[in-house]
Each structure stands twice: as C-alpha cells, then as structure tokens.
Write a protein that holds these residues in place. Structure first.
Motif, short mmCIF file in Angstrom:
data_model
loop_
_atom_site.label_atom_id
_atom_site.label_comp_id
_atom_site.label_asym_id
_atom_site.label_seq_id
_atom_site.Cartn_x
_atom_site.Cartn_y
_atom_site.Cartn_z
N LEU A 84 99.72 71.52 -34.19
CA LEU A 84 99.88 71.80 -32.68
C LEU A 84 100.67 73.05 -32.59
CD1 LEU A 84 99.55 71.01 -29.89
CD2 LEU A 84 101.51 69.51 -30.16
N GLN A 85 100.79 73.78 -31.73
CA GLN A 85 101.36 75.14 -31.51
C GLN A 85 101.49 75.35 -30.12
OE1 GLN A 85 99.89 78.59 -33.53
NE2 GLN A 85 101.69 79.46 -33.80
N TYR A 86 102.74 76.02 -30.04
CA TYR A 86 102.93 76.42 -28.58
C TYR A 86 102.70 78.08 -28.34
CZ TYR A 86 105.38 72.18 -26.77
OH TYR A 86 105.74 70.79 -26.70
N GLU A 87 102.42 78.35 -27.35
CA GLU A 87 102.08 79.69 -26.92
C GLU A 87 102.60 79.90 -25.35
OE1 GLU A 87 98.53 82.95 -26.68
OE2 GLU A 87 98.69 82.03 -28.33
N GLY A 88 103.35 81.06 -25.26
CA GLY A 88 103.80 81.26 -24.00
C GLY A 88 104.46 80.07 -23.14
N ILE A 89 105.08 79.38 -23.77
CA ILE A 89 106.00 78.22 -23.26
C ILE A 89 107.63 78.49 -23.59
CG2 ILE A 89 106.47 75.81 -23.28
CD1 ILE A 89 103.46 75.49 -24.08
N ASP A 90 108.53 78.69 -22.46
CA ASP A 90 109.72 78.86 -22.77
C ASP A 90 110.44 77.57 -23.42
OD1 ASP A 90 112.87 78.58 -21.85
OD2 ASP A 90 112.30 80.38 -21.74
N PRO A 91 111.39 77.41 -24.44
CA PRO A 91 111.81 76.39 -25.04
C PRO A 91 112.44 75.36 -24.20
CG PRO A 91 112.29 78.55 -26.35
CD PRO A 91 111.77 78.79 -25.10
N GLU A 92 112.82 75.86 -23.12
CA GLU A 92 113.63 74.98 -22.20
C GLU A 92 112.60 74.31 -21.20
OE1 GLU A 92 116.79 74.01 -22.03
OE2 GLU A 92 117.40 75.04 -23.83
N ALA A 93 111.38 74.70 -21.08
CA ALA A 93 110.60 74.26 -20.37
C ALA A 93 109.91 72.67 -20.68
CB ALA A 93 109.12 74.85 -20.40
N ILE A 94 109.55 71.82 -19.73
CA ILE A 94 109.16 70.64 -19.80
C ILE A 94 107.75 70.79 -20.19
CG2 ILE A 94 108.60 68.33 -18.76
CD1 ILE A 94 111.46 68.45 -19.57
N VAL A 95 107.12 69.92 -20.96
CA VAL A 95 105.66 70.16 -21.31
C VAL A 95 105.10 68.66 -21.19
CG1 VAL A 95 103.97 70.63 -22.96
CG2 VAL A 95 106.08 71.78 -23.12
N VAL A 96 103.97 68.67 -20.31
CA VAL A 96 103.21 67.30 -20.23
C VAL A 96 101.76 67.32 -20.57
CG1 VAL A 96 102.49 65.73 -18.30
CG2 VAL A 96 104.93 66.69 -18.23
N VAL A 97 101.29 66.48 -21.44
CA VAL A 97 99.99 66.59 -21.94
C VAL A 97 99.36 65.20 -21.30
CG1 VAL A 97 98.43 67.05 -23.82
CG2 VAL A 97 100.79 67.88 -24.00
N ASN A 98 98.38 65.49 -20.45
CA ASN A 98 97.51 64.21 -20.04
C ASN A 98 96.34 64.33 -21.07
OD1 ASN A 98 99.00 63.44 -17.75
ND2 ASN A 98 98.54 65.26 -16.92
N VAL A 99 96.19 63.17 -21.58
CA VAL A 99 94.95 62.92 -22.53
C VAL A 99 93.85 62.21 -21.67
CG1 VAL A 99 94.45 62.02 -24.72
CG2 VAL A 99 96.47 62.81 -24.53
N THR A 100 92.80 62.53 -21.65
CA THR A 100 91.68 61.79 -21.05
C THR A 100 90.81 61.25 -22.10
OG1 THR A 100 90.03 63.94 -21.24
CG2 THR A 100 91.52 63.71 -19.22
N GLY A 101 89.79 60.07 -21.46
CA GLY A 101 89.17 59.59 -22.68
C GLY A 101 89.52 58.07 -22.82
N GLU A 102 88.69 57.52 -23.27
CA GLU A 102 88.69 55.96 -23.71
C GLU A 102 89.39 55.85 -24.92
OE1 GLU A 102 85.07 53.96 -23.63
OE2 GLU A 102 84.59 54.37 -21.48
N THR A 103 89.52 56.79 -25.67
CA THR A 103 90.51 56.64 -27.09
C THR A 103 91.59 57.98 -27.08
OG1 THR A 103 88.84 57.92 -28.47
CG2 THR A 103 88.43 55.58 -28.38
N ALA A 104 92.46 57.56 -27.98
CA ALA A 104 93.23 58.68 -28.08
C ALA A 104 93.79 58.58 -29.70
CB ALA A 104 94.39 58.57 -27.16
N HIS A 105 93.15 59.24 -30.46
CA HIS A 105 93.69 59.31 -31.97
C HIS A 105 94.39 60.57 -32.40
CE1 HIS A 105 91.56 55.34 -32.20
NE2 HIS A 105 90.61 55.97 -31.82
N PHE A 106 95.66 60.35 -32.61
CA PHE A 106 96.60 61.32 -33.21
C PHE A 106 96.42 61.26 -34.71
CE2 PHE A 106 98.40 60.35 -29.24
CZ PHE A 106 98.36 61.52 -28.38
N GLY A 107 96.23 62.55 -35.46
CA GLY A 107 95.98 62.61 -36.72
C GLY A 107 96.96 64.10 -37.18
N LEU A 108 98.20 64.10 -36.44
CA LEU A 108 99.07 65.36 -36.59
C LEU A 108 99.55 65.38 -38.03
CD1 LEU A 108 100.15 67.68 -34.98
CD2 LEU A 108 102.19 66.26 -34.45
#
Length: 576
Positions: free
Chosen positions: A231-255
């Motif tokens: 995962l990488q940020y682009e154009g996001i200030d370090p002080e900004a709040i980041v909200v990621v809404n995940v859609t779908g019936e499953t959510a599998h993180f393989g980070l």
C-alpha cells in the motif's frame, strides 16, 4: 521485571527489527498543505514521535476498548493483546501457551489503568489449554458474566480481581452499548463520498488523494483488497485523516508491506517508528457489509478496523495490528507471534483513550470552505431522531361511557410504527419504531434501542378510569304534599272536622237576648242545614282551612237561631 516480560520484550524487539513493513505517507513538502483540525479538538493519547516500542507503560492510561467483539472470541494461536478486550459472547483460550493481556512486551505502551478491567466477557469463559498473564507488573481485573472454566486457576491477574457468574449485564457494564456505537460510526463513514481515487500497479494499491481536504476518503472493492500486496499514499498530507470504505461480501487483507514515497518498504519498529505511529493513528478501514474478513499476512497492519456486520467472522493472523479492532461478529486470534497493539484513531474521541460509554460523536463534515469538495448526494447523517408519541388517555363522557385512549405518532420519514397490545384504559402496550433502508435510529429519551440501531421500543402504561352511570330521577308522587305544583283533586275534598249536632245545642246558663242577634244572620225560620252548608263550601274547591272556618260560622248561626225559636215557643206557651 518478570522473566516472562523480559523474554516477551526481547522477542518483540527482535521481530520488529527484522520485519519489512508499512509504507510512509508522502513527505510534507511533496503534498499541498491542508487545513487540519486544531490539536485541542482531538484527545492526545500518544505523543508525536511515538510508535511501536518496548518498555514500561508511560503514556496516559487507555480507558477505551482496544479490541471489541460483539460475538464470540477464540484465541487459538498468538502472543499478546494490548489494552482492554471486551467480548459480548463467549471467550475461549485454547493455544496451549501463555497469552499476555493488558500490558505487553512490545506495543504502543498505552495500557489500561492499574487494577482496572482488562478482560470483560459477557458469556462463558473457558481456558481449554494454556494460561493468561493479565496486567503484568500493574495488575488487572477480569469480569465474566457466565461460568469460568477452570475457576481462576488459569489466570494470573497480578493481584487483580477475577470474578465470574455476574450475569451479562453486570459483567459488561458500560460496554454493553459499544456495539451500537460501532454500527453508528461505520454507517457514518460509509455514507461519506470519496474524495480520492485508487490506482493499481501489479499488487501495489495506491491511494491517490486530492491534496486539499483534511479527511481523505476512498472506496476499495473486495477484489482490489485481495490483490493488495503493498500500500502506498500519493497526494495525501501526513496530518490528514484517511478513511477507506471496503465494499463487498468479503475483505481479505494480504498486506506484505507499505511503501515509502520512493517505493521502498518502511520499518515501523526502528527508523520509521515515528512515521508509522503517526500514520496508523490517522487511518481507518471501514468494512460495513462483509461476512468473512481476514487481516494478514506478513506486515505490521496499520490503522483501526471496523467490521459492522453482526453475522461476520474475522480472523487476525498478521504479525500485529496497530489500532482499534472492533468487530460486530466473531473474532479469532490465529497467528504465531501475532499481537494486538493499542493505538487510537484520531478522527473521533469515540476511538480515543477516553472512558466509556463512548458518546455518539458525529463525524466532522467535509470542509465546507473548500468548493472542490463534492456534496454527498446521500444523506450524510444517516441517524434518525425519534419523537415521543402523543398519548391521550381515556376519559369519562357525560353518558357514563369511556372514551378510549389514543396513541398518535409523529410522522417520521423512513420509520414505521406499530403497537403491540390493545389500546384501552388500564392496559400496557409496547410501541415499536422500525427504520427502513440503510439509516439508523439515534438514542432518544424513553426509547430502548436495539443492538443494531434498526429498531426501538417504548412501553406505555395507559391510565385506568372508572365511570359512574348518571342518576335519573323517579317521577314525583301526585299525592305528595311537598310538591307545591301538584293540584288538589276537587272530587276528593279534605274531610272537615265534624261539627256538634245542631239539634242538641248546649243549653246556655243565661239565655241570650233575642234582640241582640247577629245582624248578618237571617230569621230563625230560614235556617240552613249545617251538613249541607259544609258540603257546599267544600264543593266550591276551597282549601281545607276555609272549610273549617265556614263550618264554625254555620254552627254559631244555627245556635243563635235555635235559641230564638225556643224563646218564641216558650213565650207562646206562657200567653196561653
């Protein structure tokens, strides 16, 4: 310091030193400046420059649940859980090893207050294998609503209290409503429109912000999430709040890692500890609908996670999570050496280190000064406020009948009302408000909110009244002398007193002078029978008193007349 604590710290430090982990946001000089909230608007729980570390607890105590489970919790494999664990259902510990809870060897070092609650279970708690080390060096309490198996022997509370059989309500205490707040917060974030976009390069997911707003919102599909290796940020200030809404019936993180601006992985346990600590307190993963969630696999996982579906099952096997983990369904801790680290989410005090019960903190709207920010086409505030229904209790009518009570509901868009029980005087009924669509009901006085905030009930006791029949007067007695309006029947005259017999008058001692007769009395030969006179007077319809007077006068006249006649007769006899 105990030997177990020293070993735990050494293992944690060694693990962090060898991990290649999460990405740093772009440098402040590379992103446009943003307007952030004043520092006083957020509760500071961890000082700037702090991240994952080892050592003694040193930050303000954490009075919020770090891990909340609305269903059942299973610990099958892992190492540590920092902060307070709240489980509404049953909790089972079956790893065969010792589980450090409350205070850990490596983490944020933000721990609960000494001798405070660190493990709360609403249902039963079973230690099938292994043991629990709770509140190392500071002590912690355990509250269990159901049975604890085996009793106390599997828990080392370092001087704290271990209580079981309390009942779910008493065991959970103020934490009983956390599930409602989880639902409300998740719904609010899900309703926010995206302010940025996503870009996929191989297994790299790039969150591209607009560089201007202080809350960057993104929407990620379940497929994008599954394919995300870094995962990488682009154009996001370090002080900004980041909200990621995940859609779908499953959510599998393989980070596997998060990347710095130059594309290299960051090291959250060493040189990038401060940057990682700042990032993880400003990132939220909101999963409103999924039923199957996995948090893994090879990196320290950044950010707070909300799993709002009560039917969900979440498995955590990442090396470590770094934020609040609140799930409405079941949760399993299943990763060798895996740890839960306690970091707050700075966008809302609901997820800070403040005490419970967490207030329903409305999410700040997108900066209204910025004309570029789109306006949410959906209602940005999905909470619906309920109003107490108008109740008109039963009353008595003039005819003695009862006017039934009436319950009137204030028409509220998106809410259907129903009544259970008969609406009548003296009855007790239950009214239910059920929300339609995706909206939720807000807490309101007099209403009892359901766990999912989709319905609310109110118990109403209707007043009991007793009405008396009106008194109808009986018809009057015509012979009743107390009725002044009742006429006297002329055919039934009152009987006068019987006068003395006129033919047998009382002989006076001194006869009356015939010359001194009553001038109003006629001659003696014109006498009138007293009975006829009385009857005549009565026949005229005179009152009884008038009849008596007339009778008395008649007797007087007859008496004088009789005397005169007698004198004349005597005089005649004397001449002869």
């Amino acid at each position: 310091m105990s030997v177990s604590s020293m070993l735990s710290k050494a293992v944690g430090a060694a693990f962090l030193a060898g991990a290649t982990l999460v990405a740093v946001p772009v440098a402040a000089s590379a992103a446009p400046a943003v307007t952030t909230e004043p520092a006083s608007a957020r509760t500071v729980c961890i000082p700037d420059g702090s991240g994952i570390a080892t050592g003694e607890p040193k930050f303000p105590v954490d009075k919020q649940a770090n891990v909340y489970v609305g269903g059942n919790f299973l610990y099958s494999k892992g190492a540590e859980l920092e902060g307070l664990l709240v489980v509404e259902g049953d909790a089972t510990f079956d790893s065969g090893t010792k589980y450090n809870m409350g205070v850990v060897g490596a983490g944020s070092l933000m721990t609960p207050e000494p001798m405070s609650d660190m493990l709360v279970v609403g249902g039963d708690m079973t230690i099938a294998s292994g043991s629990i080390l709770l509140g190392d060096r500071i002590g912690g309490n355990v509250r269990v609503g159901g049975a604890l198996t085996p009793p106390e022997t599997g828990v080392d509370a370092n001087g704290g209290k271990v209580r079981s059989g309390l009942g779910k309500t008493e065991a959970l205490g103020d934490w009983a409503q956390v599930g409602v707040h989880l639902q409300q917060q998740s719904a609010k974030y899900a309703a926010m429109p995206a302010t940025g976009s996503t870009n996929t390069v191989g297994d790299r997911l790039v969150l591209v912000g607009d560089g201007t707003t202080n809350r960057q919102v993104f929407t990620v599909t379940q497929d994008e999430l599954t394919n995300m290796g870094s995962l990488q940020y682009e154009g996001i200030d370090p002080e900004a709040i980041v909200v990621v809404n995940v859609t779908g019936e499953t959510a599998h993180f393989g980070l596997q890692s998060m990347l710095k601006e130059n594309g290299t992985p960051m090291d959250p346990g060493n040189i990038d500890a401060a940057a990682f600590g700042a990032l993880t307190q400003r990132l939220l993963w909101n999963i409103p609908d999924a039923t199957a969630v996995t948090i893994g696999t090879g990196a320290q996982f950044p950010g707070t996670v909300l799993v709002a579906n009560p039917a969900s099952s979440t498995v955590m096997n990442a090396p470590g999570t770094n934020g609040r983990i609140w799930v409405a369904g079941d949760l399993e801790h299943k990763g060798a050496g895996s740890e839960f680290h306690a970091f707050p989410f700075l966008d809302s005090d609901v997820f800070s280190c403040k005490p419970v019960p967490p207030s329903v903190d409305p999410v700040d709207p997108v900066d209204p000064v910025d004309p570029v920010d789109p306006v949410d086409p959906v209602d940005p505030e999905p909470l619906i406020d309920l109003v107490t229904p108008k109740i008109t209790h039963a009353v008595c009518l003039n005819d003695g009948k009862i006017a039934d009570p009436v319950i009137e509901f204030v028409k509220t868009a998106g809410v259907a009302f129903s009544v259970e029980g008969e609406v009548k005087a003296g009855a007790t009924v239950t009214v239910t408000a059920t929300v339609k669509g995706n909206a939720l009901l807000a807490e309101a006085q007099g209403w009892t909110l359901s766990a999912d905030a989709k319905s609310a009930t109110m118990r109403i006791i209707l007043h009991k009244v007793t009405c008396e029949s009106p008194v109808i007067p009986e018809p009057g007695n015509p012979a009743d002398p107390e009725d002044p309006n009742e006429p006297t029947n002329p055919n039934e005259p009152a009987e006068p007193n019987t006068p003395a017999e006129p033919n047998e008058p009382a002989e006076p001692k001194t006869p009356a002078d015939p010359l001194q007769t009553n001038p109003e009395v006629p001659g003696a030969e014109q006498t009138t029978q007293p009975n006829d006179s009385v009857s005549g007077l009565a026949a005229t319809g005179g009152a009884p008193a008038a009849g008596l007077v007339a009778g008395a006068l008649t007797l007087l006249v007859v008496g004088f007349a009789t005397v005169v006649v007698a004198r004349k007769r005597n005089a005649g006899h004397s001449h002869e």
